[in-house]
Design an enzyme around this catalytic site. Structure first.
Site, PDB file in Angstrom:
ATOM      1  N   ARG A   1       0.834  -1.199   0.000  1.00  0.00           N
ATOM      2  CA  ARG A   1       0.000   0.000   0.000  1.00  0.00           C
ATOM      3  C   ARG A   1       0.868   1.247   0.000  1.00  0.00           C
ATOM      4  O   ARG A   1       0.540   2.239  -0.666  1.00  0.00           O
ATOM      5  CB  ARG A   1      -0.948  -0.007   1.201  1.00  0.00           C
ATOM      6  CG  ARG A   1      -2.012  -1.083   1.142  1.00  0.00           C
ATOM      7  CD  ARG A   1      -2.820  -1.146   2.434  1.00  0.00           C
ATOM      8  NE  ARG A   1      -3.582   0.075   2.656  1.00  0.00           N
ATOM      9  CZ  ARG A   1      -4.205   0.355   3.799  1.00  0.00           C
ATOM     10  NH1 ARG A   1      -4.127  -0.479   4.829  1.00  0.00           N
ATOM     11  NH2 ARG A   1      -4.895   1.478   3.929  1.00  0.00           N
TER      12      ARG A   1
ATOM     13  N   CYS B   1      -1.003   6.383   8.689  1.00  0.00           N
ATOM     14  CA  CYS B   1      -1.354   5.034   8.220  1.00  0.00           C
ATOM     15  C   CYS B   1      -2.531   5.169   7.266  1.00  0.00           C
ATOM     16  O   CYS B   1      -2.585   6.109   6.480  1.00  0.00           O
ATOM     17  CB  CYS B   1      -1.678   4.115   9.396  1.00  0.00           C
ATOM     18  SG  CYS B   1      -3.071   4.654  10.411  1.00  0.00           S
TER      19      CYS B   1
END
Length: 281
Positions: free
Chosen positions: A177, A237
């Site tokens: 990611r 995050c």
């Protein structure tokens, strides 16, 4: 109270009148698990369900943002939290979401005596410790939540930091990611990372028994990622959950100048105007 408490410690404290145990389990979008149902099936005796997925600002379009003081106060009082409670947060999630619950206690002034159960429910169960089922009905508490944004960062703060480079950015998402090789779990969200940030996947912080790594082994994760312990850190995050793991890890190593970008990639990645980078740091 330290940031982390052991399963042995908690087993010895069960039933104490000032102890509040909260299940802060949360799963990524698309995960076929229901944290509330799992809590009802089995939880640590005396625990209450924190409902971390639902404890967010209903008026903010970015998911999972810190809720208003009144909402947090109402929720904590319903869970039996008092001003003098010792609060233990645990989870049964691969994203180790208890750290987010612990951080929320801290920023709302409820965390003077808050800690994370090291190893969470998986370690508790592996050791054969007791559980109970059903809903929790704690007596109402009197805690009052007041948000202190001293360790909370906004999108504007991150944009300013891109220009100043005052603080280091550490991203807790998985490597795929972070680099953009894997699609984000939320449809329509861009891939990649905030320019200049470094990646330490949250899964790297935990040992085989689900407990947080310690001392030199933990510090090595940061050193290998190029972290300068003499400079401030902002953690980020996907939606401000696993970023709290990095924050807790740094604080356990004695580093205090750490803040968390609450909007994280859920805000940054959805905004077409924010700069984005792909590939390795």
């Amino acid at each position: 109270m330290t940031i982390f408490v052991s399963t042995d410690w908690l087993a010895g404290e069960l039933g104490k009148s000032d102890l509040v145990i909260l299940d802060a389990s949360l799963f990524l979008p698309g995960t076929p698990r229901d944290p509330r149902a799992e809590f009802a099936a089995a939880h640590i005796p005396g625990a209450a369900y924190m409902d971390l997925p639902g404890l967010s600002d209903p008026d903010d379009p970015t998911p999972g943002q810190l809720p208003p003081d009144a909402m947090m106060t109402q929720h904590m009082q319903a869970l039996g939290v008092n001003a003098d409670s010792r609060i233990i947060i645990y989870d049964n999630s691969p994203v180790h979401s208890a750290a987010r619950g612990w951080w929320m206690m801290r920023v709302y002034g409820l965390g003077v005596s808050a800690a994370i159960l090291d190893g969470g429910l998986p370690k508790w169960l592996a050791e054969g410790r007791p559980t109970e089922s059903g809903a929790a009905t704690p007596a109402p508490g009197n805690a009052v939540a007041r948000l202190d944004r001293a360790t909370v960062r906004s999108k504007a703060d991150i944009l300013a930091n891109l220009a100043s480079n005052d603080a280091q950015l550490l991203d807790a998402r998985g490597a795929g990611r972070f680099t953009g090789a894997e699609a984000e779990p939320r449809p329509g969200m861009a891939s990649g990372h905030i320019p200049g940030s470094r990646n330490i996947p949250s899964s790297a912080f935990f040992a085989a028994d689900n407990s947080m790594k310690q001392d030199d082994e933990l510090r090595r994760l940061f050193i290998d990622a190029g972290t300068d312990f003499d400079r401030p850190v902002i953690t980020t995050c996907g939606s401000g959950v696993t970023a709290a793991i990095i924050l807790a890890a740094l604080e356990s190593l004695g580093k205090k100048d750490v803040a968390l970008y609450d909007g994280s990639w859920s805000e940054w990645g959805f905004d077409p105007a924010t700069p984005k980078a792909t590939g390795a740091a």
